[in-house]
Scaffold this motif. Structure first.
Motif, mmCIF file in Angstrom:
data_model
loop_
_atom_site.group_PDB
_atom_site.id
_atom_site.type_symbol
_atom_site.label_atom_id
_atom_site.label_comp_id
_atom_site.label_asym_id
_atom_site.label_seq_id
_atom_site.Cartn_x
_atom_site.Cartn_y
_atom_site.Cartn_z
ATOM 1 N N UNK A 168 0.840 -1.195 0.000
ATOM 2 C CA UNK A 168 0.000 0.000 0.000
ATOM 3 C C UNK A 168 0.885 1.258 0.000
ATOM 4 N N UNK A 169 1.944 1.230 0.827
ATOM 5 C CA UNK A 169 2.868 2.369 0.888
ATOM 6 C C UNK A 169 3.548 2.597 -0.467
ATOM 7 N N UNK A 170 3.770 1.504 -1.216
ATOM 8 C CA UNK A 170 4.442 1.606 -2.513
ATOM 9 C C UNK A 170 3.502 2.070 -3.618
ATOM 10 N N UNK A 171 2.210 2.164 -3.313
ATOM 11 C CA UNK A 171 1.263 2.705 -4.292
ATOM 12 C C UNK A 171 0.400 1.700 -5.017
ATOM 13 N N UNK A 172 0.424 0.443 -4.603
ATOM 14 C CA UNK A 172 -0.470 -0.525 -5.244
ATOM 15 C C UNK A 172 -1.912 -0.202 -4.893
ATOM 16 N N UNK A 173 -2.825 -0.466 -5.838
ATOM 17 C CA UNK A 173 -4.236 -0.145 -5.653
ATOM 18 C C UNK A 173 -5.077 -1.372 -5.306
ATOM 19 N N UNK A 174 -4.541 -2.556 -5.588
ATOM 20 C CA UNK A 174 -5.300 -3.783 -5.319
ATOM 21 C C UNK A 174 -4.371 -4.849 -4.767
ATOM 22 N N UNK A 175 -4.862 -5.552 -3.739
ATOM 23 C CA UNK A 175 -4.108 -6.660 -3.144
ATOM 24 C C UNK A 175 -4.916 -7.937 -3.347
ATOM 25 N N UNK A 176 -4.285 -8.909 -4.009
ATOM 26 C CA UNK A 176 -4.930 -10.218 -4.158
ATOM 27 C C UNK A 176 -4.268 -11.134 -3.137
ATOM 28 N N UNK A 177 -4.978 -11.418 -2.071
ATOM 29 C CA UNK A 177 -4.417 -12.080 -0.896
ATOM 30 C C UNK A 177 -4.647 -13.583 -0.915
ATOM 31 N N UNK A 178 -3.568 -14.358 -1.044
ATOM 32 C CA UNK A 178 -3.658 -15.822 -1.007
ATOM 33 C C UNK A 178 -3.352 -16.376 0.375
ATOM 34 N N UNK A 179 -3.043 -15.514 1.340
ATOM 35 C CA UNK A 179 -2.757 -16.010 2.683
ATOM 36 C C UNK A 179 -4.042 -16.043 3.498
ATOM 37 N N UNK A 180 -4.057 -16.817 4.588
ATOM 38 C CA UNK A 180 -5.267 -16.804 5.433
ATOM 39 C C UNK A 180 -5.336 -15.579 6.335
ATOM 40 N N UNK A 181 -4.362 -14.683 6.263
ATOM 41 C CA UNK A 181 -4.420 -13.471 7.085
ATOM 42 C C UNK A 181 -5.438 -12.492 6.500
ATOM 43 N N UNK A 187 -9.988 2.057 2.788
ATOM 44 C CA UNK A 187 -11.086 1.650 1.904
ATOM 45 C C UNK A 187 -10.823 1.912 0.416
ATOM 46 N N UNK A 188 -9.797 2.709 0.106
ATOM 47 C CA UNK A 188 -9.499 2.937 -1.328
ATOM 48 C C UNK A 188 -8.782 1.749 -1.965
ATOM 49 N N UNK A 189 -8.260 0.879 -1.118
ATOM 50 C CA UNK A 189 -7.515 -0.266 -1.642
ATOM 51 C C UNK A 189 -8.467 -1.444 -1.847
ATOM 52 N N UNK A 190 -8.391 -2.055 -3.021
ATOM 53 C CA UNK A 190 -9.202 -3.246 -3.309
ATOM 54 C C UNK A 190 -8.495 -4.466 -2.720
ATOM 55 N N UNK A 191 -9.184 -5.209 -1.865
ATOM 56 C CA UNK A 191 -8.604 -6.441 -1.321
ATOM 57 C C UNK A 191 -9.473 -7.620 -1.744
#
Lengths: 211, 211
Positions: A168-181, A187-191
């Motif tokens: 997020x700090x690096x400027x990515x707009x979307x995180x596709x999370x494969x971990x169980x965390x 709220x601007x970031x797509x998870x």
């Protein structure tokens, strides 16, 4: 083109790729027209639900004729964004990360993995397929030159929180999370969460319960 | 032991691995006790929901003390079946299939991939990692010697229906479907769908809608 895309309910978005798979299959078999009743039979989804889902698209079926198969396939591919290229990086080039890089299916659905990031000295500086692996410390410096908005989190679960923050700090707009965390962020970031291992838990339980 | 495992609602089953990830993280950081309130803060899940989910397990938290972290981790691992070995085969040893074979994470969660099946002459007879790839025609003959109840469907979508049918005929009890095709089969067969590409559709839409 992107600006014309409205916010669609998630259940609809999850069903649209099923319709696409169904329609592509029909097209491959030379079928020219399809009704929502036929898709309903193929997929086991209520036909009124299908008609409602497809009403979000810029296509209309004709009464007693249905949808043009080639047109419906094209409209679905465009709408779902599978025909556009979306640059992404992989955080964590270990087992799962390398597997996702190797999966050419993702590219067919518009995901273009342009780099991986890891802290393992045995991986940093190598290529997996044709994808270069950089040190995670270079993430912020490399992001914009890579033109990537999507970060795929495939690191061990205990560092998932730290890595998500770095992305997020690096400027990515979307995180596709494969971990169980469960990533919590602004709220601007797509998870988007893909919990492969949670699916295993469901499958094991259902198998045991049937014994 | 399996016989004592009750049928658990799917939303609960999907959350339990989150709790496990959280508890494992706490244990790695030397934490000895945890309350559902703490897990709630870590994961962003309502604490009464967590208490209810954990009530399916054979463990009780103590008032004002909470759960023993090591015990809770062990109970979750046992309950979820991640500590037992479940033999599985991969149908389709192409890009995604090979990626799943390469993902050692699956083994850590109890999935033991013992063979792959494919029709591609370039793959049949080879090994991927240490996993042998057989011809799909040998599926029925090989299943029981492999001791596998789970078939992972990673074939192209247009043959997913045929392959699923072959798996059921060969005696598999669970199908883990990675294709967008909706498998319909007898109610005794466990079908779990993991639609990676549907998650992409959701992510692309959310990204576009935020522009």
């Amino acid at each position: 083109m992107d600006s014309t895309i409205p916010y669609i309910p998630e259940p609809t978005l999850r069903r649209l790729p099923w319709y696409l798979a169904c329609v592509s299959r029909l097209r491959a078999h030379g079928v020219e027209r399809v009704s929502s009743t036929t898709i309903s039979r193929e997929l086991n989804v209520d036909s009124s639900q299908i008609a409602k889902d497809l009403s979000y698209l810029n296509i209309r079926g004709k009464t007693r004729i249905g949808y043009d198969v080639v047109e419906l396939e094209q409209v679905l591919v465009d709408f779902l964004g599978f025909a556009r290229s979306h640059n992404a990086v992989i955080m964590g080039a270990g087992s799962l990360g390398a597997a996702l890089i190797a999966d050419s299916g993702l590219r067919r659905f518009g995901l273009n993995i342009v780099a991986g990031f890891d802290v393992n000295p045995a991986l940093v500086g190598t290529d997996i397929g044709e994808v270069p692996i950089f040190h995670t410390d270079e993430l912020a410096a490399r992001r914009s030159e890579l033109g990537a908005e999507i970060a795929i989190i495939a690191v061990p679960v205990d560092i998932a929180a730290d890595v998500a923050e770095k992305c997020v700090a690096a400027g990515f707009k979307a995180l596709w999370n494969f971990t169980p965390f469960r990533i919590r962020t602004s709220p601007e970031i797509v998870v988007t969460n893909t919990s492969i291992y949670a699916h295993l838990a469901v499958m094991y339980n259902r198998l045991s319960a049937k014994r």
